[in-house]
Write a protein that holds these residues in place. Structure first.
Motif, short mmCIF file in Angstrom:
data_model
loop_
_atom_site.label_atom_id
_atom_site.label_comp_id
_atom_site.label_asym_id
_atom_site.label_seq_id
_atom_site.Cartn_x
_atom_site.Cartn_y
_atom_site.Cartn_z
N TRP A 1 1.10 -1.22 0.00
CA TRP A 1 -0.02 0.07 -0.02
C TRP A 1 0.88 1.13 0.24
N ASN B 1 2.38 1.70 -3.52
CA ASN B 1 1.39 2.18 -4.56
C ASN B 1 1.00 3.53 -4.16
N GLU B 2 1.16 4.26 -3.02
CA GLU B 2 0.70 5.57 -2.55
C GLU B 2 2.30 6.39 -3.18
N LYS C 1 1.69 9.32 -6.00
CA LYS C 1 2.12 10.63 -5.59
C LYS C 1 3.43 11.17 -6.60
N LYS D 1 -6.56 12.86 -3.81
CA LYS D 1 -6.07 12.03 -2.82
C LYS D 1 -5.45 10.89 -3.39
N SER D 2 -4.04 10.67 -3.28
CA SER D 2 -3.49 9.37 -3.99
C SER D 2 -4.28 8.01 -3.46
N GLU D 3 -4.82 8.01 -2.24
CA GLU D 3 -5.11 6.62 -2.03
C GLU D 3 -6.45 6.34 -2.73
#
Length: 182
Positions: free
Chosen positions: A7, A10-11, A15, A70-72
């Motif tokens: 996770w 991926n973030e 970004k 928001k990158s998530e």
């Protein structure tokens, strides 16, 4: 690698892609390509159309990734773009092509177990509204939670549940009529 590490990785990719890294954007697309293809194929029922939807989605995501706040939410954001692109392709064609194979799809209701050809199921799904079809495909074909579907579709969770419930009722009615009147 632990799930948490994946996770975080991926973030970081998201970004860096937002900041303009072409390589990180390409890695993200590569990471989600199978899932994107599966969703696109379920919608379009055609390999060429599914690939076209993915190409257009990739292009649209690339040129607008800086708008992602928001990158998530990258995954839900790109799936939303893909679904809109699939719907656009189907509307342009003004028809839906069904895959003709001998596979079976089983549907279980409280009162009985029924078996349908994929073609019958796809025909029934294609009669649903766009929102019902989207909710059902994401829930049962892609196994997403209603909260995730809510984010993808940009509607409240209870509305997603209502679309799923109404869609399933319609499918049940259509598929039972197929058996009776076949």
């Amino acid at each position: 690698m632990r799930k948490g590490d994946k996770w975080v990785e991926n973030e970081l990719l998201v970004k860096r892609a937002i900041k303009g890294s072409k390589n990180d954007f390409a890695l993200l697309i590569h990471q989600y390509k199978n899932e994107l293809y599966r969703i696109a194929y379920i919608y379009t029922k055609n390999q060429d159309d599914a690939l076209e939807a993915i190409d257009e989605t990739t292009y649209k995501a690339y040129i607008s990734i800086k708008k992602l706040r928001k990158s998530e939410f990258f995954k839900t954001w790109i799936i939303r773009i893909l679904i809109n692109e699939c719907i656009s392709i189907l509307r342009k064609k003004n028809k839906i092509v069904l895959e003709n194979d001998n596979n079976k799809f089983e549907v279980t209701y409280e009162d009985s177990d029924l078996t349908f050809d994929y073609e019958e199921l796809y025909e029934a799904i294609n009669t649903l509204t766009d929102k019902q079809r989207t909710a059902i495909v994401l829930r049962y074909f892609d196994d997403l939670k209603t909260s995730t579907i809510s984010e993808i579709m940009g509607i409240p969770e209870n509305t997603v549940k209502a679309h799923i419930r109404r869609g399933l009722l319609s499918l049940k009615k259509i598929l039972k009529e197929e058996i009776i009147y076949g």
